[in-house]
Design an enzyme around this catalytic site. Sequence first.
Site, PDB file in Angstrom:
ATOM      1  N   LYS A   5       9.545  22.189 -40.623  1.00  0.00           N
ATOM      2  CA  LYS A   5       8.579  21.104 -40.911  1.00  0.00           C
ATOM      3  C   LYS A   5       9.198  19.751 -40.535  1.00  0.00           C
ATOM      4  O   LYS A   5       9.984  19.691 -39.592  1.00  0.00           O
ATOM      5  CB  LYS A   5       8.113  21.168 -42.367  1.00  0.00           C
ATOM      6  CG  LYS A   5       7.575  22.560 -42.709  1.00  0.00           C
ATOM      7  CD  LYS A   5       6.773  22.620 -43.960  1.00  0.00           C
ATOM      8  CE  LYS A   5       6.317  24.059 -44.181  1.00  0.00           C
ATOM      9  NZ  LYS A   5       5.500  24.236 -45.356  1.00  0.00           N
ATOM     10  N   HIS A   9      -0.994  25.979 -38.360  1.00  0.00           N
ATOM     11  CA  HIS A   9      -0.409  25.934 -39.701  1.00  0.00           C
ATOM     12  C   HIS A   9      -1.379  25.203 -40.634  1.00  0.00           C
ATOM     13  O   HIS A   9      -2.055  24.262 -40.224  1.00  0.00           O
ATOM     14  CB  HIS A   9       0.948  25.218 -39.663  1.00  0.00           C
ATOM     15  CG  HIS A   9       1.682  25.352 -40.957  1.00  0.00           C
ATOM     16  ND1 HIS A   9       1.397  24.561 -42.049  1.00  0.00           N
ATOM     17  CD2 HIS A   9       2.667  26.201 -41.350  1.00  0.00           C
ATOM     18  CE1 HIS A   9       2.177  24.933 -43.052  1.00  0.00           C
ATOM     19  NE2 HIS A   9       2.959  25.921 -42.660  1.00  0.00           N
ATOM     20  N   GLY A  59       4.783  26.301 -50.338  1.00  0.00           N
ATOM     21  CA  GLY A  59       5.548  25.249 -50.997  1.00  0.00           C
ATOM     22  C   GLY A  59       5.245  25.111 -52.487  1.00  0.00           C
ATOM     23  O   GLY A  59       5.629  24.127 -53.107  1.00  0.00           O
ATOM     24  N   GLU A 116      -0.983  23.047 -42.785  1.00  0.00           N
ATOM     25  CA  GLU A 116      -0.781  21.586 -42.876  1.00  0.00           C
ATOM     26  C   GLU A 116      -1.444  20.878 -41.696  1.00  0.00           C
ATOM     27  O   GLU A 116      -1.930  19.753 -41.819  1.00  0.00           O
ATOM     28  CB  GLU A 116       0.727  21.280 -42.973  1.00  0.00           C
ATOM     29  CG  GLU A 116       1.256  21.624 -44.366  1.00  0.00           C
ATOM     30  CD  GLU A 116       2.690  22.113 -44.413  1.00  0.00           C
ATOM     31  OE1 GLU A 116       3.469  21.856 -43.473  1.00  0.00           O
ATOM     32  OE2 GLU A 116       3.040  22.781 -45.410  1.00  0.00           O
ATOM     33  N   GLU A 138      -0.725  33.060 -44.136  1.00  0.00           N
ATOM     34  CA  GLU A 138      -0.100  32.175 -45.121  1.00  0.00           C
ATOM     35  C   GLU A 138      -1.162  31.657 -46.085  1.00  0.00           C
ATOM     36  O   GLU A 138      -1.880  30.705 -45.761  1.00  0.00           O
ATOM     37  CB  GLU A 138       0.544  30.977 -44.422  1.00  0.00           C
ATOM     38  CG  GLU A 138       1.633  31.346 -43.441  1.00  0.00           C
ATOM     39  CD  GLU A 138       2.585  30.175 -43.227  1.00  0.00           C
ATOM     40  OE1 GLU A 138       3.763  30.326 -43.555  1.00  0.00           O
ATOM     41  OE2 GLU A 138       2.152  29.115 -42.762  1.00  0.00           O
ATOM     42  N   SER A 188       6.153  30.537 -49.835  1.00  0.00           N
ATOM     43  CA  SER A 188       7.160  30.663 -50.897  1.00  0.00           C
ATOM     44  C   SER A 188       7.979  31.948 -50.820  1.00  0.00           C
ATOM     45  O   SER A 188       8.317  32.532 -51.852  1.00  0.00           O
ATOM     46  CB  SER A 188       6.513  30.505 -52.272  1.00  0.00           C
ATOM     47  OG  SER A 188       5.960  29.210 -52.413  1.00  0.00           O
ATOM     48  N   ASN A 196      10.481  27.578 -40.476  1.00  0.00           N
ATOM     49  CA  ASN A 196       9.671  26.408 -40.117  1.00  0.00           C
ATOM     50  C   ASN A 196      10.286  25.198 -40.828  1.00  0.00           C
ATOM     51  O   ASN A 196      10.112  25.032 -42.027  1.00  0.00           O
ATOM     52  CB  ASN A 196       8.222  26.666 -40.583  1.00  0.00           C
ATOM     53  CG  ASN A 196       7.325  25.462 -40.390  1.00  0.00           C
ATOM     54  OD1 ASN A 196       7.704  24.470 -39.761  1.00  0.00           O
ATOM     55  ND2 ASN A 196       6.118  25.546 -40.936  1.00  0.00           N
TER      56      ASN A 196
HETATM   57  P1  PGA Z   1       7.132  27.668 -47.791  1.00  0.00           P
HETATM   58  O1  PGA Z   1       6.345  27.317 -46.435  1.00  0.00           O
HETATM   59  O2  PGA Z   1       8.022  28.844 -47.470  1.00  0.00           O
HETATM   60  O3  PGA Z   1       7.907  26.434 -48.127  1.00  0.00           O
HETATM   61  O4  PGA Z   1       6.111  28.010 -48.803  1.00  0.00           O
HETATM   62  C1  PGA Z   1       5.890  28.302 -45.577  1.00  0.00           C
HETATM   63  C2  PGA Z   1       5.193  27.668 -44.399  1.00  0.00           C
HETATM   64  O5  PGA Z   1       4.529  26.636 -44.604  1.00  0.00           O
HETATM   65  O6  PGA Z   1       5.296  28.137 -43.264  1.00  0.00           O
END
Ligand code: PGA
Length: 252
Positions: free
Chosen positions: A11, A97, A175, A99, A169, A215, A9
């Site tokens: 982003k 997601h 993150g 976010e 997730e 992560s 992803n």
């Molecule tokens: P990350 O993000 O691996 O940077 O923690 C995962 C995601 O948001 O899909």
Amino acid sequence: MRKKIVAGNWKMNMSFEEGIRFAKSIDQYFREKPPVRAEVILCTPFIHLSGVSEIVKGGNVSLGAQNCASEASGAYTGEVSAYMIKSTGAEYVIIGHSERRTIFHEDDKQLNKKTVLALNSGLKVIFCCGEVKEQREEGNHFIIVKRQIEEGLFTLRAEEMKNIIIAYEPVWAIGTGLTATPDQAQEIHKYIRGLVKEKYGTKIADEIIILYGGSVKSSNAAEIFSNADVDGGLIGGASLKKEDFISIVEAV
Ligand code: PGA
């Protein structure tokens, strides 16, 4: 045996040129050395989709978007529909997601609408769920994930579930460098599969792919992926670095 998936992803990162260059190097790597145990998906920003689609055509990498509109078409300035995504050659779309849920206030009902539109446009959906830190600390993570899955997905017909991939997730792991322990991941993945079983029966529950995200790095991927109910990962930060992403794919 369920198929494994590693989806990157991106982003909101990379210019068009940077994204094209990066996709070329990933695509080339997996053409020369096809991933044996996992399907590799790149989930890019909208502007990269048609360019990356040309690059990955005929290779071993699939393409997805990170979101789609909750309406089919019309006067929705700035939105991109599932139908438009599909027309680029993309096969997947991430929906729900954290976010999108948190920053853009997308609720379960809207995410259900997006999921239905995406499926009707011929896309496969990577449907995200997961609790925030306080919810886990209060022991409410099962209730939260149950609600997200029931409201987001359980209006679907059994045959539509074939085109759904669930990504668990935990928001506190995205993150942050914190990761669910392999036991925590397995526990909730098993629980999610159980929910699918109750609603749609054993066959669909056994077949549904459930990814872990939050992560995931080259150093912890193998351990997380070794759990029985973890079928791969949704990778954010580490999907932006070629070596890291490749080693995560190879950890499957
Ligand atoms: P990350 O993000 O691996 O940077 O923690 C995962 C995601 O948001 O899909």
